[in-house]
Scaffold this motif. Structure first.
Motif, short mmCIF file in Angstrom:
data_model
loop_
_atom_site.label_atom_id
_atom_site.label_comp_id
_atom_site.label_asym_id
_atom_site.label_seq_id
_atom_site.Cartn_x
_atom_site.Cartn_y
_atom_site.Cartn_z
N MET A 1 -4.89 1.22 0.95
CA MET A 1 -4.19 0.03 1.44
C MET A 1 -4.92 -0.53 2.64
O MET A 1 -5.72 0.16 3.28
N ARG A 2 -4.59 -1.77 2.94
CA ARG A 2 -5.15 -2.45 4.09
C ARG A 2 -4.00 -2.91 4.98
O ARG A 2 -3.00 -3.42 4.49
N PHE B 1 22.72 9.76 3.13
CA PHE B 1 21.83 10.23 2.07
C PHE B 1 20.38 10.06 2.52
O PHE B 1 20.10 9.45 3.56
N THR B 2 19.49 10.60 1.72
CA THR B 2 18.06 10.49 2.00
C THR B 2 17.39 9.73 0.86
O THR B 2 17.54 10.11 -0.31
N ASP B 3 16.69 8.64 1.19
CA ASP B 3 15.93 7.91 0.18
C ASP B 3 14.77 8.77 -0.30
O ASP B 3 14.08 9.41 0.50
N VAL B 4 14.55 8.78 -1.61
CA VAL B 4 13.39 9.48 -2.15
C VAL B 4 12.15 8.65 -1.82
O VAL B 4 12.05 7.48 -2.21
N ARG B 5 11.25 9.24 -1.09
CA ARG B 5 10.06 8.52 -0.60
C ARG B 5 8.91 8.70 -1.59
O ARG B 5 8.60 9.82 -2.01
N PRO B 6 8.25 7.61 -1.98
CA PRO B 6 7.11 7.74 -2.88
C PRO B 6 5.93 8.41 -2.20
O PRO B 6 5.89 8.55 -0.97
N ASP B 7 4.97 8.82 -3.01
CA ASP B 7 3.77 9.47 -2.48
C ASP B 7 2.90 8.45 -1.73
O ASP B 7 2.89 7.26 -2.06
N PRO B 8 2.15 8.89 -0.72
CA PRO B 8 1.20 8.00 -0.06
C PRO B 8 0.06 7.64 -1.04
O PRO B 8 -0.08 8.31 -2.07
#
Length: 370
Positions: free
Chosen positions: A205-206, A116-123
Motif C-alpha cells: 500500500m501507499r 465485541f471485537t471486529d475481526v481484523r483482516p490480514d496486513p
C-alpha cells in the motif's frame, strides 16, 4: 479472600465504553454507589475523531471523549478501576461477586457493557481511522465523491459496497484472493450495481505523509475502472483509495454472560428487554453486546435506560404498602436514602460550582464625599 478484602457497591459496570460510562453516570447521579471496571481499549477508544454525537465536535478523539466521561463519573462520586473482569458469580444473599485484579467486588446489580471485537483482516492495512474504518454510518460522510474499498467475501461486504454507492461512484470489493461466499440473490443484485470486484490479493500500500491511505498495490493487474483514473501503475496493479471498510464479522465478548447464565441470541449477542435486563435477575447488558445498531449515541441511550431501570429497582423510597405494613412508616433516621460516598461527592461538586462570594464594599469613613 476474607470479607474485609471485598469492595462493596450497589452497582458494578463491566466495561468503560460509551454505554458503560453512560450507565454509571446515571446510577451515580441517582445516588447509587457505582464502580466501572474497564480493561481499556474497545471501538470507541480507536476513534481518531468523534462523529454523530451532538455536542461533541469532530476534533475530539475517542480517548478524549471517554476520559471526559470518566472524569464526570468521578466528580459525582463514582469510581473507575482499570482491570479485566475474570468472573461473575451470584452469592447466596442474591448479590454478585465480580473478580478483577485479584480483588472481589460485590454489588446488588451488574451491568455488562463488554462489546465485541471486529475481526481484523490480514496486513498490509492502513491505520485505523486513516483509511481503515469499521462504522459505515459514522464514516461514510468522509468518503463522499472519494474512491472506496470494501474488504470481504460475504453478504455483508456486498451490501456495504452497494450502500456506499449512495455516497460515491467509485466502489470496489476486495476479495483478497478468496472466493465470494455471498448468496445467489445477493450476487444478482450486486451485478446490477456498478461495483468492481477485485479478486487479486493486496501486496502493498501507499500512504500520504499524514498516514492516510492513498492506494493499494495488488499481486496481479486489476486494470483501470471505466469511471475512474485510479490506476496508477503501468501494469494496472495499483488503485487509489481514500479508505474503506473491512467486513469479516465480529466476535462478541460473551464469556461473562455465559458464566452468569444469561441467555444469548443466535448471533452471539445477549438477549435483553427494552431496559437492558437479561434473563438473569439483577444482571443488565448494554451497548454493542446487545442487538441493534452499533453506534455511540445508541449505546449511550441504552446505558441511560439501564441506569434508570437499575435506580428504580434499588432506590429506597417510596416504600411499598406491604413494606410499610410490615415495618412501619419511614423513620427520619433512614433518610436520605443514599450512601455517604455520594453525599460527600455531591457536597464537593456543588461547592466547586458555587459562585464566588462578592467582597463586601468598604464602609465610608467620616469626611468622604458622596
Amino acid at each position: 479472600m476474607s470479607d474485609t478484602d471485598e469492595r462493596e457497591y450497589e452497582v458494578i459496570v463491566v466495561g468503560g465504553g460509551p454505554a458503560g460510562l453512560q450507565t454509571a453516570l446515571y446510577t451515580t447521579r441517582l445516588g447509587h454507589d457505582t464502580v466501572v471496571i474497564d480493561r481499556g481499549g474497545g471501538r470507541a477508544a480507536m476513534m481518531l475523531d468523534t462523529h454523530n454525537v451532538v455536542g461533541v465536535t469532530e476534533d475530539v478523539s475517542g480517548n478524549e471523549f471517554l476520559e471526559t466521561g470518566r472524569e464526570q463519573i468521578r466528580s459525582y462520586g463514582g469510581e473507575y478501576v482499570r482491570g479485566a473482569v475474570t468472573d461473575v458469580d451470584r452469592r447466596a444473599d442474591g448479590r454478585f461477586d465480580v473478580a478483577a485484579n485479584d480483588e472481589t467486588f460485590v454489588a446488588d446489580r451488574v451491568v455488562l457493557a463488554v462489546g465485541f471485537t471486529d475481526v481484523r483482516p490480514d496486513p498490509p492495512l492502513p491505520r485505523t481511522g486513516k483509511g481503515l474504518h469499521y462504522c459505515l454510518h459514522c464514516d461514510a460522510y468522509m468518503f463522499i465523491d472519494r474512491p472506496v474499498y470494501v474488504m470481504g467475501h460475504g453478504d455483508s461486504a456486498a451490501f456495504v459496497a452497494m450502500i456506499m454507492l449512495n455516497f460515491t461512484d467509485e466502489v470496489d470489493i476486495l476479495l483478497r484472493g478468496e472466493d465470494p461466499q455471498w448468496s445467489d440473490e445477493t450476487d444478482e443484485r450486486l451485478r446490477a450495481h456498478p461495483i468492481d470486484v477485485v479478486e487479486s490479493e493486496i501486496s502493498g500500500m501507499r500512504k500520504s505523509d499524514d498516514g492516510w491511505l492513498e492506494a493499494f498495490e495488488f499481486e496481479d493487474a486489476v486494470g483501470p475502472r471505466p469511471t475512474s483514473s485510479r490506476t496508477e501503475s503501468g501494469d494496472g496493479s495499483v488503485r487509489q483509495y481514500r479508505g474503506g471498510f473491512p467486513m469479516y464479522g465480529s466476535e462478541y465478548n460473551s464469556g461473562l454472560a455465559e458464566k452468569v447464565g444469561a441467555d444469548l441470541n443466535d448471533d452471539g449477542t445477549v438477549a435483553v428487554d427494552d431496559h437492558g435486563r437479561t434473563s438473569v435477575d439483577g444482571v443488565f447488558a448494554v451497548g454493542d453486546f446487545t442487538p441493534g445498531h452499533n453506534q455511540v449515541p445508541v449505546a449511550m441511550g441504552e446505558g441511560a435506560k439501564a441506569g434508570l431501570a437499575v435506580h428504580m429497582e434499588l432506590r429506597e423510597f417510596p416504600r411499598s404498602l406491604d413494606d410499610i405494613e410490615e415495618n412501619g412508616p419511614v423513620s427520619p433516621d433512614e433518610i436520605p436514602g443514599l450512601g455517604g460516598r455520594i453525599r460527600e461527592a455531591a457536597a464537593e461538586f456543588e461547592e466547586a460550582r458555587a459562585p464566588p462570594i462578592p467582597e463586601t464594599a468598604a464602609e465610608p469613613t467620616a469626611g468622604d464625599d458622596d
